[in-house]
Design an enzyme around this catalytic site. Structure first.
Site, PDB file in Angstrom:
ATOM      1  N   HIS A   1       0.831  -1.201   0.000  1.00 17.27           N
ATOM      2  CA  HIS A   1       0.000   0.000   0.000  1.00 17.27           C
ATOM      3  C   HIS A   1       0.864   1.249   0.000  1.00 17.27           C
ATOM      4  O   HIS A   1       0.601   2.209  -0.749  1.00 17.27           O
ATOM      5  CB  HIS A   1      -0.917  -0.007   1.224  1.00 17.27           C
ATOM      6  CG  HIS A   1      -1.954   1.072   1.213  1.00 17.27           C
ATOM      7  ND1 HIS A   1      -1.733   2.315   1.752  1.00 17.27           N
ATOM      8  CD2 HIS A   1      -3.217   1.098   0.719  1.00 17.27           C
ATOM      9  CE1 HIS A   1      -2.811   3.064   1.601  1.00 17.27           C
ATOM     10  NE2 HIS A   1      -3.730   2.347   0.972  1.00 17.27           N
TER      11      HIS A   1
ATOM     12  N   HIS B   1      -4.994   6.372  -5.502  1.00 13.31           N
ATOM     13  CA  HIS B   1      -6.044   7.036  -4.733  1.00 13.31           C
ATOM     14  C   HIS B   1      -6.577   8.250  -5.493  1.00 13.31           C
ATOM     15  O   HIS B   1      -5.963   8.733  -6.434  1.00 13.31           O
ATOM     16  CB  HIS B   1      -5.518   7.489  -3.371  1.00 13.31           C
ATOM     17  CG  HIS B   1      -5.346   6.368  -2.398  1.00 13.31           C
ATOM     18  ND1 HIS B   1      -4.217   5.599  -2.358  1.00 13.31           N
ATOM     19  CD2 HIS B   1      -6.173   5.874  -1.445  1.00 13.31           C
ATOM     20  CE1 HIS B   1      -4.338   4.680  -1.407  1.00 13.31           C
ATOM     21  NE2 HIS B   1      -5.525   4.827  -0.834  1.00 13.31           N
TER      22      HIS B   1
ATOM     23  N   HIS C   1      -7.840  -1.631  -4.525  1.00 14.87           N
ATOM     24  CA  HIS C   1      -7.959  -2.136  -3.164  1.00 14.87           C
ATOM     25  C   HIS C   1      -8.659  -3.499  -3.122  1.00 14.87           C
ATOM     26  O   HIS C   1      -8.370  -4.315  -2.242  1.00 14.87           O
ATOM     27  CB  HIS C   1      -8.707  -1.125  -2.284  1.00 14.87           C
ATOM     28  CG  HIS C   1      -7.865   0.034  -1.854  1.00 14.87           C
ATOM     29  ND1 HIS C   1      -7.745   1.178  -2.616  1.00 14.87           N
ATOM     30  CD2 HIS C   1      -7.089   0.224  -0.751  1.00 14.87           C
ATOM     31  CE1 HIS C   1      -6.926   2.024  -2.002  1.00 14.87           C
ATOM     32  NE2 HIS C   1      -6.519   1.474  -0.867  1.00 14.87           N
TER      33      HIS C   1
ATOM     34  N   HIS D   1     -14.474   6.916   4.258  1.00 16.33           N
ATOM     35  CA  HIS D   1     -13.177   6.227   4.215  1.00 16.33           C
ATOM     36  C   HIS D   1     -12.069   7.095   4.795  1.00 16.33           C
ATOM     37  O   HIS D   1     -11.318   6.673   5.691  1.00 16.33           O
ATOM     38  CB  HIS D   1     -12.858   5.839   2.769  1.00 16.33           C
ATOM     39  CG  HIS D   1     -11.393   5.681   2.480  1.00 16.33           C
ATOM     40  ND1 HIS D   1     -10.641   6.702   1.913  1.00 16.33           N
ATOM     41  CD2 HIS D   1     -10.534   4.654   2.680  1.00 16.33           C
ATOM     42  CE1 HIS D   1      -9.390   6.303   1.779  1.00 16.33           C
ATOM     43  NE2 HIS D   1      -9.294   5.064   2.246  1.00 16.33           N
TER      44      HIS D   1
ATOM     45  N   HIS E   1      -9.808   6.842   8.524  1.00 19.01           N
ATOM     46  CA  HIS E   1      -8.342   6.825   8.613  1.00 19.01           C
ATOM     47  C   HIS E   1      -7.865   7.854   9.633  1.00 19.01           C
ATOM     48  O   HIS E   1      -7.033   7.553  10.504  1.00 19.01           O
ATOM     49  CB  HIS E   1      -7.731   7.124   7.243  1.00 19.01           C
ATOM     50  CG  HIS E   1      -7.559   5.930   6.373  1.00 19.01           C
ATOM     51  ND1 HIS E   1      -6.515   5.051   6.528  1.00 19.01           N
ATOM     52  CD2 HIS E   1      -8.296   5.463   5.332  1.00 19.01           C
ATOM     53  CE1 HIS E   1      -6.607   4.088   5.617  1.00 19.01           C
ATOM     54  NE2 HIS E   1      -7.691   4.312   4.884  1.00 19.01           N
TER      55      HIS E   1
ATOM     56  N   PHE F   1      -0.799   7.664   4.744  1.00 21.12           N
ATOM     57  CA  PHE F   1      -0.765   6.651   3.689  1.00 21.12           C
ATOM     58  C   PHE F   1       0.378   5.661   3.844  1.00 21.12           C
ATOM     59  O   PHE F   1       0.221   4.466   3.604  1.00 21.12           O
ATOM     60  CB  PHE F   1      -0.654   7.321   2.315  1.00 21.12           C
ATOM     61  CG  PHE F   1      -1.965   7.561   1.639  1.00 21.12           C
ATOM     62  CD1 PHE F   1      -3.014   6.684   1.778  1.00 21.12           C
ATOM     63  CD2 PHE F   1      -2.156   8.672   0.829  1.00 21.12           C
ATOM     64  CE1 PHE F   1      -4.228   6.896   1.148  1.00 21.12           C
ATOM     65  CE2 PHE F   1      -3.361   8.903   0.197  1.00 21.12           C
ATOM     66  CZ  PHE F   1      -4.402   8.014   0.361  1.00 21.12           C
TER      67      PHE F   1
ATOM     68  N   HIS G   1     -11.148  -1.428   4.812  1.00 20.48           N
ATOM     69  CA  HIS G   1     -11.246  -1.497   3.356  1.00 20.48           C
ATOM     70  C   HIS G   1     -12.129  -2.644   2.884  1.00 20.48           C
ATOM     71  O   HIS G   1     -12.670  -2.586   1.775  1.00 20.48           O
ATOM     72  CB  HIS G   1      -9.861  -1.539   2.727  1.00 20.48           C
ATOM     73  CG  HIS G   1      -9.334  -0.170   2.457  1.00 20.48           C
ATOM     74  ND1 HIS G   1      -9.667   0.550   1.337  1.00 20.48           N
ATOM     75  CD2 HIS G   1      -8.541   0.638   3.208  1.00 20.48           C
ATOM     76  CE1 HIS G   1      -9.092   1.734   1.383  1.00 20.48           C
ATOM     77  NE2 HIS G   1      -8.399   1.816   2.515  1.00 20.48           N
TER      78      HIS G   1
END
Length: 563
Positions: free
Chosen positions: A167, A188, A197, A318, A322, A339, A352
């Site tokens: 990732h 992204h 994903h 989403h 995070h 990230f 996810h």
């Protein structure tokens, strides 16, 4: 317990790999077995550098906005293709031009196999459970599989940290785009968010299943769109568990429900959080996504700069989760809040998994309307992953469109947000005709509330009306959030809770490899204007409210389009 393949050879550093490749023409080889699930072994292709596309800059006259520069996608496009792993770089902070202190480059293999989805019998189908409903037996199995993954040799691409680095590498601007080395690869904030994903979870899940010799094993999903599942699932907060991560926000542990509109401050009252979350989910899944681009994200092909525009779920719940889970005590919000480190927290995969489930749910809600792009630039885009046999495989977007064809499905639960269409506080408001204090000069920094009067051109029958916030310029190293309201009578709109005036929002997960980007969002207006009873008005008043990092946000313009 299943026997594991022999450890892969230790690779000291990426620079060593690059040097050996230059001197010998042949990089170190990672041995792997052969699987019936893959075919067409080939050497890593060497792609000639193409001339960069000439991007046209159009200065657009806005309805109620000026001075916006927009960059359309290349006229002649090429699908994003799998990166050459030998070119992976440690990364550079593009604002300071200093190298990063993080290296997430994966082990290198000179063999790539074109992956073919295996036939999955009914007995081997994987059912992903809702985490808050999982049994003790299931949790024990998941803990054992994760412990085995963490115990693999450090240079085994199936090792937990190596999986986390997958990732990091794809999302932290460490690869050049194959075909245009002047642009970085980023999956992204564009139309590749969902399919990439899905493949990532697919192989992660298969690795876990192989480690415990159970082809039916499936990862759990964090059911944060349902009040019963909004808190962090209990399996992830046991301190002696391999699913535990100490780098989390300690004020957000169970039973506190997740805040799907989280900004720089945290709401804690469930009586506010839960209805607001359901309103947000209705917007992301129903209200703002009549056009498929608005759910998936903007087109992204070779030559496109990173972050052309996120879809509703990506920029909404989403991203909020995070930031909400990430530890404010850590330098950059680690683990979940950045990230580069986010996949180091096992809860990432359950977050996810629910994002992926929502993709399937959304497709099911579409009926006979289009469910995906027919553009070959999307369908033929490709990525590379290591599979459960430590083989490097190439996959394509077109093979991700049906979860059951990939051998998995989701435990069915209620969708309480489906009937949460918000209500207007004031109907037939004529605020747009008497608005004061509005701005019509762009670009503008969002360090305060910005109000703009936007004209509505005539719409042809059958067209969908969209509010576009363009030229959103942000530093990707910062967590930012702003919200958009239409015809709101308050000088500074407060909570979103069940308010029809709320059109949507924008937020981003910070990157370690930071740069300035320009993005956009598109917000559906049909339901909102119906709810406010102003479908016939020739103007609307748009209010942009900074919630986090407004001083780091610049808005290029606001307009209405029809598609």
């Amino acid at each position: 317990m299943a026997s594991l393949p022999l450890p892969l050879p230790t690779i000291s550093s990426h620079s060593h790999l690059t040097l050996r490749r230059k001197l010998t023409g042949k990089p170190p080889h990672i041995p792997s077995g052969v699987t019936c699930n893959a075919e067409n072994v080939e050497k890593t292709p060497q792609h000639p550098k193409l001339d960069r596309r000439n991007l046209l800059l159009n200065i657009g006259g806005l309805y109620g906005a000026t001075n916006l520069i927009t960059t359309p996608p290349p006229a002649s496009a090429t699908p994003i293709s799998s990166p050459d792993l030998s070119t992976c770089s440690q990364g550079t902070n593009l604002n300071t031009q200093q190298p990063l202190d993080v290296n997430c480059c994966p082990p290198f293999s000179d063999k790539i196999i074109d992956y073919k989805l295996p036939h999955t019998s009914h007995h081997h189908r994987r059912l992903r459970p809702a985490a808050h409903l999982a049994s003790k037996e299931y949790i024990a199995k998941y803990e054992r599989a994760t412990a085995l993954m963490k115990a693999l040799p450090d240079d085994d691409p199936r090792n937990f940290m190596q999986q986390a680095n997958v990732h990091c590498a794809y999302c932290n601007l460490t690869y050049d785009q194959t075909g245009d080395e002047s642009e970085k690869l980023q999956i992204h904030n564009c139309w590749h968010f969902f399919p990439w994903h899905r493949w990532y979870l697919y192989f992660y899940e298969r690795i876990l299943g192989k480690l415990i010799d159970d082809p039916t094993f499936a990862i759990p999903y964090w059911n944060w769109d349902n009040p019963d599942g909004m808190a962090i699932p209990a399996m992830f907060v046991k301190e002696n568990s391999p699913l535990y991560d100490e780098r989390r926000n300690q004020t957000h542990l169970p039973p506190t429900p997740a805040d799907l509109l989280y900004s720089s401050t945290s709401k804690t009252d469930p009586n506010i959080i839960i209805p607001t979350n359901l309103t947000e989910m209705y917007g992301e899944m129903v209200r703002n996504v009549s056009n498929i681009e608005d759910f998936y994200g903007a087109k992204y092909v070779v030559g496109t700069a990173p972050d052309p525009g996120p879809g509703t779920v990506e920029r909404g719940s989403h991203t909020a989760l995070h930031a909400w889970v990430g530890d404010p005590r850590s330098p950059a919000g680690e683990d979940m809040g950045n990230f580069y480190s986010t996949a180091r927290d096992p809860i990432f995969y359950s977050l996810h998994a629910n994002v992926d489930r929502l993709w399937s749910v959304w497709r099911g809600l579409r009926g006979h309307r289009p469910k995906e792009f027919e553009d070959e630039d999307w369908l033929e885009a490709s990525f590379v992953f290591y599979d459960e046999n430590a083989q490097l495989v190439r996959v394509r977007v077109k093979d991700t469109l049906e979860d059951e064809k990939m051998g998995f499905s989701y435990q069915k639960v209620d969708l309480p947000w489906l009937d949460k269409r918000p209500k207007a506080r004031v109907r037939r408001s004529r605020i747009a005709s008497k608005a004061v204090g509005v701005s019509n000069v762009f670009p503008v920094k969002l360090d305060k509330v910005v109000r703009v009067l936007v004209e509505r051109p005539k719409r042809k029958k059958g067209e969908e009306e969209l509010l576009v916030i363009e030229g959103i310029e942000v530093d990707t190293s910062k967590f930012v959030r702003f919200e958009v309201f239409v015809n709101d009578e308050d000088d500074e709109p407060g909570e979103v809770k069940e308010r029809a005036e709320y059109a949507g929002g924008y937020s981003q997960v910070p990157h370690k490899n930071s740069t300035k980007v320009k993005s956009k969002i598109r917000l559906g207006l049909r339901e909102l204007l119906e709810d406010l009873d102003v479908e016939d008005d020739d103007k609307i008043l748009v209010t942009l409210v900074p919630r986090a990092g407004g001083e780091d946000i610049t808005i290029g313009g606001v307009k209405i389009i029809y598609v």
